[in-house]
Design a protein around this motif. Structure first.
Motif, PDB file in Angstrom:
ATOM      1  N   ILE A   7      31.203  35.575  31.729  1.00 25.61           N
ATOM      2  CA  ILE A   7      31.835  35.794  33.030  1.00 25.61           C
ATOM      3  C   ILE A   7      31.421  37.160  33.574  1.00 25.61           C
ATOM      4  O   ILE A   7      30.874  37.991  32.856  1.00 25.61           O
ATOM      5  N   GLU A   8      31.712  37.359  34.857  1.00 19.25           N
ATOM      6  CA  GLU A   8      31.511  38.654  35.504  1.00 19.25           C
ATOM      7  C   GLU A   8      32.832  39.106  36.096  1.00 19.25           C
ATOM      8  O   GLU A   8      33.609  38.282  36.593  1.00 19.25           O
ATOM      9  N   ARG A  16      30.103  51.518  46.746  1.00 15.21           N
ATOM     10  CA  ARG A  16      29.319  50.784  45.753  1.00 15.21           C
ATOM     11  C   ARG A  16      30.138  49.659  45.133  1.00 15.21           C
ATOM     12  O   ARG A  16      31.321  49.532  45.401  1.00 15.21           O
ATOM     13  N   GLN A  17      29.474  48.880  44.297  1.00 16.27           N
ATOM     14  CA  GLN A  17      30.127  47.749  43.642  1.00 16.27           C
ATOM     15  C   GLN A  17      29.998  47.887  42.132  1.00 16.27           C
ATOM     16  O   GLN A  17      28.939  48.211  41.621  1.00 16.27           O
ATOM     17  N   GLU A  18      31.104  47.657  41.431  1.00 17.23           N
ATOM     18  CA  GLU A  18      31.086  47.633  39.967  1.00 17.23           C
ATOM     19  C   GLU A  18      30.980  46.178  39.532  1.00 17.23           C
ATOM     20  O   GLU A  18      31.789  45.349  39.948  1.00 17.23           O
ATOM     21  N   LEU A  19      30.012  45.865  38.697  1.00 16.30           N
ATOM     22  CA  LEU A  19      29.851  44.520  38.168  1.00 16.30           C
ATOM     23  C   LEU A  19      29.720  44.631  36.661  1.00 16.30           C
ATOM     24  O   LEU A  19      28.814  45.295  36.154  1.00 16.30           O
ATOM     25  N   TYR A  43      39.316  53.110  36.684  1.00 18.95           N
ATOM     26  CA  TYR A  43      40.018  53.255  37.955  1.00 18.95           C
ATOM     27  C   TYR A  43      41.516  53.060  37.716  1.00 18.95           C
ATOM     28  O   TYR A  43      42.040  51.964  37.891  1.00 18.95           O
ATOM     29  N   PRO A  44      42.224  54.111  37.305  1.00 20.90           N
ATOM     30  CA  PRO A  44      43.641  53.980  36.947  1.00 20.90           C
ATOM     31  C   PRO A  44      44.541  53.531  38.103  1.00 20.90           C
ATOM     32  O   PRO A  44      45.633  53.028  37.866  1.00 20.90           O
ATOM     33  N   VAL A  73      35.162  36.943  38.360  1.00 20.50           N
ATOM     34  CA  VAL A  73      36.479  37.453  38.692  1.00 20.50           C
ATOM     35  C   VAL A  73      36.289  38.596  39.676  1.00 20.50           C
ATOM     36  O   VAL A  73      35.509  39.512  39.429  1.00 20.50           O
ATOM     37  N   GLU A  74      37.001  38.539  40.799  1.00 24.60           N
ATOM     38  CA  GLU A  74      36.887  39.567  41.833  1.00 24.60           C
ATOM     39  C   GLU A  74      38.222  40.274  41.992  1.00 24.60           C
ATOM     40  O   GLU A  74      39.263  39.630  42.106  1.00 24.60           O
TER      41      GLU A  74
END
Length: 104
Positions: A7-8, A16-19, A43-44, A73-74
């Motif tokens: 999964i991602e 930006r995007q974290e993947l 990312y608390p 999962v987004e």
């Protein structure tokens, strides 16, 4: 040997995007995927299910939903402004929307 799924987990920031790609056991949930991704530590301020909605392939889902192989999962950021409220304020100010305003 227990089956595994790939999964991602994705979290899009303004700049930006974290993947994160993961291999989890079959039957893993959205919550388990998010916890395994490490994004909660990085990312608390993330609060899946409360402050941040979650989805699988752009469809809102619950944290206890079971994942399938190759799901994405987004984690969504909260809206900055409520679109309904913005339209209401625009209407109060007497501004006319350009598209479909009916004055043709």
């Amino acid at each position: 040997m227990p089956e595994t799924i790939n999964i991602e987990v994705v979290y899009a920031l303004p700049e930006r995007q974290e993947l994160i790609r993961l291999r989890l056991h079959e039957g893993a949930t959205v919550q388990q995927a998010i916890e395994s991704s490490g994004l909660l530590q990085k990312y608390p301020d993330l609060d899946p299910g409360k402050g941040n909605k979650v989805g699988v392939f752009a469809k809102l889902t619950k944290l206890d939903a079971e994942l399938r192989d190759r799901d994405r999962v987004e984690i969504y950021r909260p809206l900055i402004a409520d679109p309904k409220e913005v339209r209401r304020k625009r209407a109060e100010e007497g501004k006319v929307m350009k598209k479909g305003d009916g004055d043709e």
